[in-house]
Design a protein around this motif. Structure first.
Motif, short mmCIF file in Angstrom:
data_model
loop_
_atom_site.label_atom_id
_atom_site.label_comp_id
_atom_site.label_asym_id
_atom_site.label_seq_id
_atom_site.Cartn_x
_atom_site.Cartn_y
_atom_site.Cartn_z
N LEU A 7 8.23 15.04 -6.08
CA LEU A 7 7.71 13.96 -5.41
C LEU A 7 8.83 12.77 -5.00
CD1 LEU A 7 5.28 11.88 -5.39
CD2 LEU A 7 6.03 11.05 -7.77
N LEU A 8 9.99 12.97 -5.68
CA LEU A 8 10.94 12.04 -5.30
C LEU A 8 11.65 12.53 -4.02
CD1 LEU A 8 12.94 11.49 -8.66
CD2 LEU A 8 11.90 9.50 -7.12
N ARG A 9 11.79 13.92 -3.88
CA ARG A 9 12.31 14.29 -2.39
C ARG A 9 11.41 13.80 -1.33
NH1 ARG A 9 13.87 20.06 -4.95
NH2 ARG A 9 16.00 19.51 -5.57
N ARG A 10 9.97 13.98 -1.61
CA ARG A 10 9.15 13.78 -0.56
C ARG A 10 9.19 12.15 -0.35
NH1 ARG A 10 5.01 15.95 -2.67
NH2 ARG A 10 4.01 13.97 -3.31
N GLU A 11 8.69 11.31 -1.31
CA GLU A 11 8.47 9.87 -1.28
C GLU A 11 9.82 9.04 -1.19
OE1 GLU A 11 5.50 8.61 -0.92
OE2 GLU A 11 4.89 10.81 -0.99
N ALA A 12 10.91 9.38 -1.72
CA ALA A 12 12.22 8.60 -1.84
C ALA A 12 13.26 9.51 -1.72
CB ALA A 12 12.25 7.87 -3.06
N PRO A 13 13.56 10.10 -0.51
CA PRO A 13 14.37 10.93 -0.31
C PRO A 13 15.96 10.67 -0.43
CG PRO A 13 13.60 10.53 1.81
CD PRO A 13 12.89 9.93 0.73
N THR A 14 16.12 9.39 -0.36
CA THR A 14 17.43 8.76 -0.53
C THR A 14 17.88 8.36 -1.93
OG1 THR A 14 16.89 6.53 0.08
CG2 THR A 14 17.72 7.89 1.93
N VAL A 15 16.77 8.40 -2.98
CA VAL A 15 17.11 8.09 -4.24
C VAL A 15 17.81 9.07 -5.05
CG1 VAL A 15 16.03 7.84 -6.50
CG2 VAL A 15 15.22 6.60 -4.26
N SER A 16 18.97 8.67 -5.71
CA SER A 16 19.46 9.81 -6.49
C SER A 16 18.90 9.80 -7.90
CB SER A 16 21.02 9.52 -6.72
OG SER A 16 21.47 9.52 -5.33
N LEU A 17 18.84 10.67 -8.71
CA LEU A 17 18.18 10.95 -10.00
C LEU A 17 19.33 11.31 -10.99
CD1 LEU A 17 15.77 10.60 -12.05
CD2 LEU A 17 15.20 13.06 -11.45
N VAL A 18 19.69 10.63 -11.87
CA VAL A 18 20.57 11.16 -13.00
C VAL A 18 20.03 10.98 -14.24
CG1 VAL A 18 22.99 10.72 -13.88
CG2 VAL A 18 22.67 10.36 -11.18
N VAL A 19 19.91 12.07 -15.10
CA VAL A 19 19.33 12.22 -16.21
C VAL A 19 20.37 12.00 -17.53
CG1 VAL A 19 17.60 13.25 -17.88
CG2 VAL A 19 17.16 13.20 -15.12
N THR A 20 20.56 11.09 -18.28
CA THR A 20 21.15 10.95 -19.47
C THR A 20 20.57 10.94 -20.68
OG1 THR A 20 21.74 8.62 -19.20
CG2 THR A 20 23.05 10.18 -17.93
N HIS A 21 21.39 10.96 -21.83
CA HIS A 21 20.65 10.51 -23.12
C HIS A 21 21.25 9.44 -23.57
CE1 HIS A 21 20.44 10.89 -27.43
NE2 HIS A 21 19.25 11.17 -27.24
N SER A 22 20.43 8.55 -24.35
CA SER A 22 21.04 7.40 -25.16
C SER A 22 20.17 7.00 -26.15
CB SER A 22 21.13 6.12 -24.07
OG SER A 22 21.77 5.08 -24.59
N ASP A 23 20.70 6.07 -27.24
CA ASP A 23 19.87 5.64 -28.35
C ASP A 23 19.17 4.64 -27.87
OD1 ASP A 23 21.61 3.52 -28.28
OD2 ASP A 23 22.61 4.61 -30.20
#
Length: 109
Positions: A7-23
């Motif tokens: 979905l992100l690739r199609r709708e927002a191709p210039t957005v970067s997604l970084v997944v991290t963990h935090s409390d």
């Protein structure tokens, strides 16, 4: 995540997604400091200058040992030893907070 990436690739191709963990406190701090634009997690408190939306509701469950022959009432719950599966070490947790609101206390071992 499997449905989000296409979905992100199609709708927002210039957005970067970084997944991290935090409390929880770390997520709030990162949001307030501008380190992250979006945080997903369990957050019972509202923070200033942030918006919060419920994505889904989740109920807690209680798993009882095979030798528990009595019906599980609040009285029998309080008499039995407990374990807690949590993302952080002992401290405030949702179960103890809910029990305290009703005037009860858990018995962690």
């Amino acid at each position: 995540m499997p449905r989000l990436i296409p979905l992100l690739r199609r709708e927002a191709p210039t957005v970067s997604l970084v997944v991290t963990h935090s409390d929880r406190r770390g997520m709030v701090r990162q949001m307030m400091d501008g380190e992250v634009d979006l945080a997903l997690g369990v957050s019972p408190e509202n923070s200033p200058n942030s918006k919060r939306s419920v994505l889904f509701e989740q109920r807690s469950v209680c798993v009882v040992a095979d030798d528990a022959s009595a019906k599980l009432t609040m009285e029998t719950y309080q008499q039995r030893p407990h374990i807690l599966v949590a993302m952080k070490e002992l401290g405030d947790n949702e179960i103890d907070v809910a029990l305290a609101i009703w005037g009860f206390r858990g018995k962690l071992h």
